[in-house]
Design a protein around this motif. Structure first.
Motif, PDB file in Angstrom:
ATOM      1  N   ALA A  33      11.396  40.691   4.552  1.00  0.00           N
ATOM      2  CA  ALA A  33      11.594  41.049   3.150  1.00  0.00           C
ATOM      3  C   ALA A  33      12.617  40.126   2.492  1.00  0.00           C
ATOM      4  O   ALA A  33      12.440  39.704   1.344  1.00  0.00           O
ATOM      5  N   VAL A  34      13.677  39.795   3.204  1.00  0.00           N
ATOM      6  CA  VAL A  34      14.694  38.893   2.665  1.00  0.00           C
ATOM      7  C   VAL A  34      14.125  37.478   2.529  1.00  0.00           C
ATOM      8  O   VAL A  34      14.344  36.802   1.520  1.00  0.00           O
ATOM      9  N   VAL A  35      13.381  37.026   3.520  1.00  0.00           N
ATOM     10  CA  VAL A  35      12.764  35.699   3.453  1.00  0.00           C
ATOM     11  C   VAL A  35      11.834  35.613   2.245  1.00  0.00           C
ATOM     12  O   VAL A  35      11.872  34.650   1.475  1.00  0.00           O
ATOM     13  N   LYS A  36      11.016  36.640   2.050  1.00  0.00           N
ATOM     14  CA  LYS A  36      10.100  36.646   0.908  1.00  0.00           C
ATOM     15  C   LYS A  36      10.880  36.620  -0.410  1.00  0.00           C
ATOM     16  O   LYS A  36      10.532  35.875  -1.327  1.00  0.00           O
ATOM     17  N   PHE A  37      11.929  37.415  -0.502  1.00  0.00           N
ATOM     18  CA  PHE A  37      12.728  37.433  -1.721  1.00  0.00           C
ATOM     19  C   PHE A  37      13.304  36.049  -2.007  1.00  0.00           C
ATOM     20  O   PHE A  37      13.211  35.542  -3.124  1.00  0.00           O
ATOM     21  N   LEU A  38      13.893  35.412  -1.004  1.00  0.00           N
ATOM     22  CA  LEU A  38      14.535  34.112  -1.211  1.00  0.00           C
ATOM     23  C   LEU A  38      13.538  32.998  -1.515  1.00  0.00           C
ATOM     24  O   LEU A  38      13.815  32.115  -2.324  1.00  0.00           O
ATOM     25  N   THR A  39      12.381  33.025  -0.882  1.00  0.00           N
ATOM     26  CA  THR A  39      11.426  31.927  -1.049  1.00  0.00           C
ATOM     27  C   THR A  39      10.429  32.140  -2.177  1.00  0.00           C
ATOM     28  O   THR A  39       9.830  31.186  -2.653  1.00  0.00           O
ATOM     29  N   VAL A  40      10.236  33.378  -2.618  1.00  0.00           N
ATOM     30  CA  VAL A  40       9.276  33.644  -3.686  1.00  0.00           C
ATOM     31  C   VAL A  40       9.991  34.134  -4.939  1.00  0.00           C
ATOM     32  O   VAL A  40       9.979  33.474  -5.979  1.00  0.00           O
ATOM     33  N   SER A  41      10.623  35.278  -4.848  1.00  0.00           N
ATOM     34  CA  SER A  41      11.247  35.889  -6.034  1.00  0.00           C
ATOM     35  C   SER A  41      12.412  35.076  -6.584  1.00  0.00           C
ATOM     36  O   SER A  41      12.553  34.915  -7.789  1.00  0.00           O
ATOM     37  N   ALA A  43      13.161  31.845  -5.846  1.00  0.00           N
ATOM     38  CA  ALA A  43      12.997  30.411  -5.609  1.00  0.00           C
ATOM     39  C   ALA A  43      13.567  29.551  -6.729  1.00  0.00           C
ATOM     40  O   ALA A  43      14.161  28.508  -6.478  1.00  0.00           O
ATOM     41  N   ASN A  44      13.409  29.954  -7.966  1.00  0.00           N
ATOM     42  CA  ASN A  44      13.888  29.142  -9.087  1.00  0.00           C
ATOM     43  C   ASN A  44      15.400  29.184  -9.267  1.00  0.00           C
ATOM     44  O   ASN A  44      15.949  28.385 -10.007  1.00  0.00           O
ATOM     45  N   SER A  45      16.084  30.082  -8.602  1.00  0.00           N
ATOM     46  CA  SER A  45      17.528  30.161  -8.774  1.00  0.00           C
ATOM     47  C   SER A  45      18.256  29.030  -8.056  1.00  0.00           C
ATOM     48  O   SER A  45      19.466  28.899  -8.186  1.00  0.00           O
ATOM     49  N   TYR A  46      17.533  28.202  -7.322  1.00  0.00           N
ATOM     50  CA  TYR A  46      18.168  27.099  -6.604  1.00  0.00           C
ATOM     51  C   TYR A  46      18.156  25.802  -7.400  1.00  0.00           C
ATOM     52  O   TYR A  46      18.516  24.763  -6.904  1.00  0.00           O
ATOM     53  N   ARG A  47      17.726  25.855  -8.639  1.00  0.00           N
ATOM     54  CA  ARG A  47      17.758  24.663  -9.496  1.00  0.00           C
ATOM     55  C   ARG A  47      19.121  24.591 -10.183  1.00  0.00           C
ATOM     56  O   ARG A  47      19.833  25.574 -10.311  1.00  0.00           O
ATOM     57  N   ASP A  48      19.463  23.402 -10.669  1.00  0.00           N
ATOM     58  CA  ASP A  48      20.736  23.222 -11.366  1.00  0.00           C
ATOM     59  C   ASP A  48      20.897  24.266 -12.455  1.00  0.00           C
ATOM     60  O   ASP A  48      19.930  24.600 -13.111  1.00  0.00           O
ATOM     61  N   PRO A  49      22.061  24.851 -12.632  1.00  0.00           N
ATOM     62  CA  PRO A  49      23.345  24.429 -12.080  1.00  0.00           C
ATOM     63  C   PRO A  49      23.722  25.118 -10.770  1.00  0.00           C
ATOM     64  O   PRO A  49      24.879  25.189 -10.424  1.00  0.00           O
ATOM     65  N   SER A  50      22.747  25.619 -10.033  1.00  0.00           N
ATOM     66  CA  SER A  50      23.043  26.273  -8.761  1.00  0.00           C
ATOM     67  C   SER A  50      23.763  25.318  -7.822  1.00  0.00           C
ATOM     68  O   SER A  50      23.519  24.115  -7.828  1.00  0.00           O
ATOM     69  N   ARG A  51      24.618  25.847  -6.986  1.00  0.00           N
ATOM     70  CA  ARG A  51      25.340  25.029  -6.015  1.00  0.00           C
ATOM     71  C   ARG A  51      24.661  25.054  -4.651  1.00  0.00           C
ATOM     72  O   ARG A  51      25.132  24.469  -3.698  1.00  0.00           O
ATOM     73  N   PHE A  52      23.513  25.743  -4.575  1.00  0.00           N
ATOM     74  CA  PHE A  52      22.773  25.824  -3.316  1.00  0.00           C
ATOM     75  C   PHE A  52      22.120  24.483  -3.025  1.00  0.00           C
ATOM     76  O   PHE A  52      21.448  23.906  -3.860  1.00  0.00           O
ATOM     77  N   THR A  53      22.334  23.960  -1.863  1.00  0.00           N
ATOM     78  CA  THR A  53      21.673  22.722  -1.462  1.00  0.00           C
ATOM     79  C   THR A  53      21.585  22.675   0.043  1.00  0.00           C
ATOM     80  O   THR A  53      22.378  23.288   0.749  1.00  0.00           O
TER      81      THR A  53
END
Length: 140
Positions: A33-41, A43-53
């Motif tokens: 469930a967590v994997v699905k949330f991070l990779t689908v729901s 997914a767009n939160s990792y674009r700039d200005p996100s610090r996730f890389t």
């Protein structure tokens, strides 16, 4: 071993970098469930200005010196335009079209991987899963 780590630390944990400053800290998520949330729901939160890389300068430099310049060894705009250029060619509908035969190859390689894992499980020996999965992926 992931199974031992999950028993010890739970479904979400991190492991230190084997090469600090080059390879990022690994986060293991063993909860579908967590994997699905991070990779689908999310997914767009990792674009700039996100610090996730997942790619820092040291990782990019190390990867480029090892395997050359490519999508895996780039970040930012340089990564983005190359990824965009590849998206149409590697789109799911194109890859899975019957005339390409990719799906048949994936099934064939999946069966070979399952057989190899089964043989190792039956022999009760430790196996390097990285090698088996890389052979399966490259074989497609």
């Amino acid at each position: 071993n992931q199974e031992e780590a999950v028993k010890k630390y739970g479904d979400i944990f991190h492991s230190p970098s084997p090469i600090p400053g080059v390879v990022p800290v690994s986060v293991c998520i063993n909860d579908p469930a967590v994997v699905k949330f991070l990779t689908v729901s999310a997914a767009n939160s990792y674009r700039d200005p996100s610090r996730f890389t997942t790619r820092g300068d040291a990782f990019c430099n190390a990867t480029q010196s090892t395997v050359g310049v490519g999508v895996t060894s780039l970040k930012g705009e340089e990564w983005r335009w190359r990824k965009t250029a590849l998206l149409k060619t590697f789109h799911k509908s194109r890859l899975l079209s019957a005339e390409r035969g990719v799906l048949d190859k994936i099934v064939q390689r999946g069966r070979l991987l399952c057989e190899a894992l089964g043989e190792h499980a039956d022999s009760n020996k430790v196996v390097s899963v990285d090698i088996l999965t890389t052979e399966a992926a490259v074989g497609v």
